[in-house]
Design a protein around this motif. Structure first.
Motif, PDB file in Angstrom:
ATOM      1  N   LEU B 130       2.261  -2.908  -0.458  1.00  0.00           N
ATOM      2  CA  LEU B 130       2.729  -3.300   0.868  1.00  0.00           C
ATOM      3  C   LEU B 130       2.937  -2.100   1.784  1.00  0.00           C
ATOM      4  CD1 LEU B 130       5.218  -6.068  -0.257  1.00  0.00           C
ATOM      5  CD2 LEU B 130       3.212  -6.429   1.199  1.00  0.00           C
ATOM      6  N   PHE B 132       1.166   0.405   2.115  1.00  0.00           N
ATOM      7  CA  PHE B 132      -0.111   0.731   2.751  1.00  0.00           C
ATOM      8  C   PHE B 132      -0.494  -0.366   3.743  1.00  0.00           C
ATOM      9  CE2 PHE B 132      -1.478   4.559   0.765  1.00  0.00           C
ATOM     10  CZ  PHE B 132      -0.994   4.544  -0.526  1.00  0.00           C
ATOM     11  N   ARG B 133      -0.471  -1.646   3.325  1.00  0.00           N
ATOM     12  CA  ARG B 133      -0.914  -2.766   4.164  1.00  0.00           C
ATOM     13  C   ARG B 133      -0.043  -2.928   5.398  1.00  0.00           C
ATOM     14  NH1 ARG B 133      -3.866  -7.579   4.247  1.00  0.00           N
ATOM     15  NH2 ARG B 133      -5.357  -6.368   3.044  1.00  0.00           N
ATOM     16  N   LEU B 134       1.265  -2.844   5.254  1.00  0.00           N
ATOM     17  CA  LEU B 134       2.148  -3.131   6.383  1.00  0.00           C
ATOM     18  C   LEU B 134       2.489  -1.896   7.220  1.00  0.00           C
ATOM     19  CD1 LEU B 134       4.707  -5.535   4.660  1.00  0.00           C
ATOM     20  CD2 LEU B 134       2.687  -6.154   6.008  1.00  0.00           C
ATOM     21  N   LEU B 135       2.444  -0.717   6.609  1.00  0.00           N
ATOM     22  CA  LEU B 135       2.922   0.465   7.311  1.00  0.00           C
ATOM     23  C   LEU B 135       1.920   1.617   7.366  1.00  0.00           C
ATOM     24  CD1 LEU B 135       6.551   0.683   5.852  1.00  0.00           C
ATOM     25  CD2 LEU B 135       5.775  -0.529   7.887  1.00  0.00           C
TER      26      LEU B 135
END
Lengths: 152, 393
Positions: B130, B132-135
């Motif tokens: 997460l 990587f994906r969100l931030l």
């Protein structure tokens, strides 16, 4: 942001008003972010065996714990909002609830606008677009009071 | 007290060969250094590598088979960057319990280039996915946040961070196992591209292939072998954090909250070192040298304070005064550190132990700390892992 924008992750923040959604243990009142799963969650306070949680909107403002930026495109599963890659800033903000939460920094702001100890507030902006439309995420925006100059 | 009979390494570099070949090289070097025949080893503990398929998950057995099955007991440890120390801890505990006579501990890796990224597939319940994906929050971004705090809180400068690289590069010149062996100037560091403000490319360690091995034994075997005055393990700390952990740790998106349970007296990293000092009955003032996990230059300065080698906020003063360079009061990373090696996750904590062992024996040619008697290592790994090993002679 368009009308069809949806959060990139469900249940972690509200858009109107922009606020992080945490979980509070019903037994010991410890607050958690990200929020705990709906089923099968356990309180991570070692002195508490609670399994019931309430959702709670976290404070929208906090103080900057630290900050940086991404000058190179992060690897997958990061999805860039566009091409070519545009550097963006990141900040960790300490909230009155006694925890520090990471987030990207609001568009238009960079490391020059931040300082450890400065105030920041939560906003919601577009992270990327996919087949279902715009996907949104929480971000931290420096709080600059009227009349204040940001430091260079 | 458990003794270190032998240490050995395969040089760090980037060749893309099998991790097993590197591990066997290091293992044989350690056994030769110890003067211990492979047939005497009755416990093999491997440090797991997570990027090399099933054989990597059962690294202990993989190395045992490669060296030639000898009926030894086996174990495999994984603790992210602390893997090697946890493997050593496992071996040492069995020796102290009298359940093993001689243990061989091996860690080896062969690593992909570039940013360390999670395995493929979507994992919406995994913070390491997460972030990587969100931030888009990479490892260097965490290191950069720690560095930024040093600047805004203590007045550290990018030049200070660059000086850590300069010092470590100089140390590594004399290390035959180091991957990078050349002088680096402050201008070189500051002239390299900014990866995550305020850290430049040369502030951040690379990822490498490498292997390290250690042979340990209890008093009885040491006596039978006729070894006098070996390096001894005084402590191994592999403690987890105490709730609430209020320092943002990679790869998490947030910290615990101190809303209901007050913050701890010591941070997680301070507690790792404290547990080692306590077990050994040794204080930071007794330490001759330290090998710390310089994933970034600035992180070495944090570690000095976490190890209580100086007060919080004072690390730059020691660096500027030359105290942490060879010849100074408390040399840090005389091996050249991750700055000269790059990181080979399962081997790195063992590499730290190898260096301290050579230092305490007076065998660290070209980078010897004068009168080294007590050495300490320190590192931290994802998801609550960390280690500190205290050795003396």
């Amino acid at each position: 942001m368009s009308e069809t924008a949806t959060p990139a992750i469900e249940g972690w923040f509200t858009t109107d008003p922009p606020a992080l959604t945490g979980s509070r243990c019903a037994s010991c009142a410890t607050v958690f972010f990200p929020p705990v799963p709906v089923e099968g969650a356990f309180c991570r306070n070692p002195g508490c065996d609670g399994e019931d949680f309430e959702t709670t909107a976290l404070s929208r403002r906090g103080t900057v714990w630290s900050y940086t930026d991404a000058q190179y495109q992060p690897p997958p599963p990061y999805r860039p909002p566009g091409d070519p890659f545009e550097p963006f800033a990141l900040a960790a903000v300490e909230l009155p609830e006694g925890l520090v939460v990471l987030g990207q920094v609001a568009l238009g702001y960079g490391v020059a606008d931040l300082r450890v100890g400065a105030e920041a507030e939560l906003v919601v902006e577009t992270l990327y677009a996919d087949d279902s439309g715009e996907r949104t995420i929480w971000r931290w925006k420096p709080v600059v009071e009227m009349g204040q100059e940001t430091e260079q | 007290m458990t003794a270190i009979l032998g240490v050995g390494m395969h040089p760090w570099g980037k060749w893309g060969r099998s991790f097993v070949s590197y591990g066997v090289h290091a293992a044989r070097a350690a056994l030769a250094d110890a003067g211990v025949p492979w047939g005497d080893v009755d416990l093999v503990v491997g440090g797991e590598t997570v990027r090399n398929g099933y054989g990597g998950y059962v690294a202990g057995a993989t190395f045992a088979q490669a060296l030639g099955w000898n009926g030894a007991r086996v174990a495999t440890a994984y603790a992210a960057c602390a893997t090697g120390a946890q493997a050593l801890d496992t071996a040492r505990a069995r020796i102290m319990a009298g359940l093993a006579e001689v243990a061989l501990v091996v860690g080896a890796d062969t690593t992909p280039k570039g940013f360390l990224a999670p395995n493929a597939g979507e994992r919406w319940d995994d913070p390491d996915w997460l972030r990587f994906r969100l931030l888009g929050m990479t490892n260097p971004a965490y290191f950069a946040m720690y560095a930024r705090r040093r600047m805004d809180l203590y007045g550290a400068t990018q030049e200070d961070f660059a000086q850590v690289k300069v010092k470590n590069a100089r140390h590594g010149l004399a290390n035959p196992n180091a991957r990078y062996r050349r002088e680096v100037s402050v201008a070189d560091v500051l002239g390299s591209a900014v990866v995550s403000d305020p850290l430049h490319l040369l502030d951040i360690c690379a990822t490498s292939d490498g292997a390290a091995a250690v042979v340990i034994a209890g008093d009885e075997y040491v006596r039978r072998l006729g070894v006098s005055d070996p390096v001894r393990i005084r402590a191994i700390s592999t403690v987890t954090p105490t709730f609430p952990n209020t320092v943002l740790d990679m790869p998490l998106l947030s910290t615990d909250s101190s809303s209901a349970v007050p913050g701890t007296a010591r941070t997680f990293k301070e507690s790792i070192a404290h547990a080692a000092y306590e077990e050994a009955g040794i204080g930071p003032e007794d330490v001759s040298l330290a090998e710390v996990y310089d994933l970034s230059t600035a992180l070495e300065l944090d570690w000095m304070e976490d190890l209580a080698l100086c007060r919080r906020g004072e690390a730059e003063s020691l660096l500027r005064a030359g105290e942490t360079a060879l010849g100074g009061r408390i040399p840090v990373n005389p091996s050249g550190g991750l700055a000269c090696f790059g990181e080979a996750v399962p081997a790195q904590a063992l590499a730290q132990v190898c260096e301290v062992t050579w230092q305490l024996r007076g065998q660290a040619e070209g980078r010897q700390v004068d009168g080294a008697r007590i050495g300490i290592t320190a590192n931290q790994g994802l998801f609550g892992h960390g280690s500190s090993v205290l050795l003396s002679r």
